[in-house]
Design a protein around this motif. Structure first.
Motif, mmCIF file in Angstrom:
data_model
loop_
_atom_site.group_PDB
_atom_site.id
_atom_site.type_symbol
_atom_site.label_atom_id
_atom_site.label_comp_id
_atom_site.label_asym_id
_atom_site.label_seq_id
_atom_site.Cartn_x
_atom_site.Cartn_y
_atom_site.Cartn_z
ATOM 1 N N SER A 1 0.820 -1.212 0.000
ATOM 2 C CA SER A 1 0.000 0.000 0.000
ATOM 3 C C SER A 1 0.851 1.257 0.000
ATOM 4 O O SER A 1 0.395 2.333 -0.349
ATOM 5 N N GLU A 2 2.143 1.141 0.397
ATOM 6 C CA GLU A 2 3.022 2.308 0.425
ATOM 7 C C GLU A 2 3.802 2.502 -0.866
ATOM 8 O O GLU A 2 4.411 3.542 -1.075
ATOM 9 N N GLY A 3 3.812 1.487 -1.733
ATOM 10 C CA GLY A 3 4.605 1.581 -2.957
ATOM 11 C C GLY A 3 5.245 0.246 -3.268
ATOM 12 O O GLY A 3 4.863 -0.789 -2.721
ATOM 13 N N THR A 4 6.244 0.246 -4.134
ATOM 14 C CA THR A 4 6.928 -0.974 -4.530
ATOM 15 C C THR A 4 8.334 -0.998 -3.948
ATOM 16 O O THR A 4 9.097 -0.039 -4.112
ATOM 17 N N MET A 5 8.680 -2.092 -3.265
ATOM 18 C CA MET A 5 9.999 -2.222 -2.651
ATOM 19 C C MET A 5 10.945 -2.920 -3.619
ATOM 20 O O MET A 5 11.128 -4.137 -3.582
#
Length: 335
Positions: A48-52
């Motif tokens: 949900s925060e982005g792509t790691m």
């Protein structure tokens, strides 16, 4: 491939807190071209925060322990008492890592680790072929907010609610031969509204796992963003172009007057969000190139976790790697 500065040997997305003695500041490369596969199936590194995306440091690749473990059928939990990520395999065995993939603790600290949140999907590498030039979209109606008289350089001198703050940011964290970008940002928090987890779920958010010892509330920010003179300098080994929609400030999280901080916040992936409204405004995907700068203005919402019972300030984080880490934060009052 971009170069970033992180404060531990593996990445953390969410709330991060470490004692200063455990921190090691390093420079590493984040490589979006590297994929992770388990049994010939590509591992989904998004959250949900982005792509790691994987991090390259001294010849080694560092990846999300959570994403890879779950792809192997294991479960992952954070043990706050031991400051450890505990991985339990499908057959019941347990492996413990002393560096968290996602540390959701909050504690007082004298130094903030740099944010390592990856940009949203709108910054994906454009096609290699030159696209037809697009006209810069007309900006939205101009905000009437007054210019802040505060420096925004500290909690005590935070930008007041309802006033605008303008700064120029450089994105020069790339490899020496990569593209570098700059833009002038004017950011205004127009309104702050308390929200509930039920309301967040209705927006499409899943409840974030937090340390049970830390009370967290959520607020919705109504913000206005003006981007002016977004420019790009081409590197010898890069594309020489970038989507105009990717020129947005980095939302780092919040900090309280006592020095507690919580990393998090999202301006994307829900109806009415700032990121979604920017994508609608720039629906024809205009690009910034060395010969074509860009500008736009948009308004929308940002979801922000705050520490309950404390006075919190929003922090935007400058990407300019030439600045010391304690000079990169810009503080905004939430009341």
């Amino acid at each position: 491939m971009s170069i970033i500065t992180v404060s531990s040997m593996l990445l953390a997305v969410g709330a991060v807190a470490y004692a200063d003695t455990t921190l090691k500041k390093i420079s590493a490369y984040q490589n979006a071209a590297i994929s992770i596969e388990v049994d010939n199936q590509k591992v989904n590194l998004s959250s949900s925060e982005g792509t790691m995306y994987p991090i390259i440091y001294e010849g080694h690749s560092y990846v999300s322990a959570k994403a890879v473990s779950e792809a192997l059928g294991a479960t992952v939990k954070w043990d706050n008492s031991r400051q450890a990520v505990v991985i339990t395999s499908a057959n019941g065995g347990t492996s413990t890592s002393v560096v968290p993939d996602k540390d959701n603790t909050v504690a007082q600290a004298t130094a903030k680790p740099a944010t390592v949140s990856t940009p949203p999907a709108t910054v994906s590498t454009p096609p290699a072929t030159e696209s037809t030039p697009q006209a810069t979209p007309k900006p939205a109606a101009s905000s009437s907010a007054t210019t802040s008289s505060n420096s925004g350089a500290s909690f005590a001198d935070a930008v007041k609610l309802g006033t605008s703050f303008t700064y120029t940011d450089l994105d020069n964290n790339y490899s020496p031969k990569g593209d570098s970008t700059s833009a002038q940002y004017t950011f205004t928090i127009n309104k702050v509204t308390s929200t509930t987890l039920g309301q967040l779920h209705a927006l499409g958010f899943e409840e974030h796992v937090t340390d049970p010892d830390v009370a967290v509330d959520y607020v919705l920010l109504d913000v206005t963003l003006k981007v002016k003179n977004a420019t790009l300098v081409k590197g010898s080994e890069d594309q020489g172009r970038k989507f105009l929609s990717s020129f947005t400030p980095t939302i780092w999280g919040v900090e309280t007057s006592s020095g507690q901080y919580y990393i998090g916040g999202s301006s994307d992936y829900f109806e009415g969000s700032l990121g979604e409204n920017i994508e609608k405004l720039l629906a024809d995907f205009p690009e910034v190139t060395p010969s074509k700068p860009g500008s736009f203005e948009a308004s929308g919402k940002v979801v922000l976790p705050i520490i309950k019972g404390k006075e919190n300030t929003l922090i935007l984080y400058r990407n300019d790697s030439k600045l010391e880490s304690d000079k990169r934060s810009i503080y905004f009052k939430l009341k």
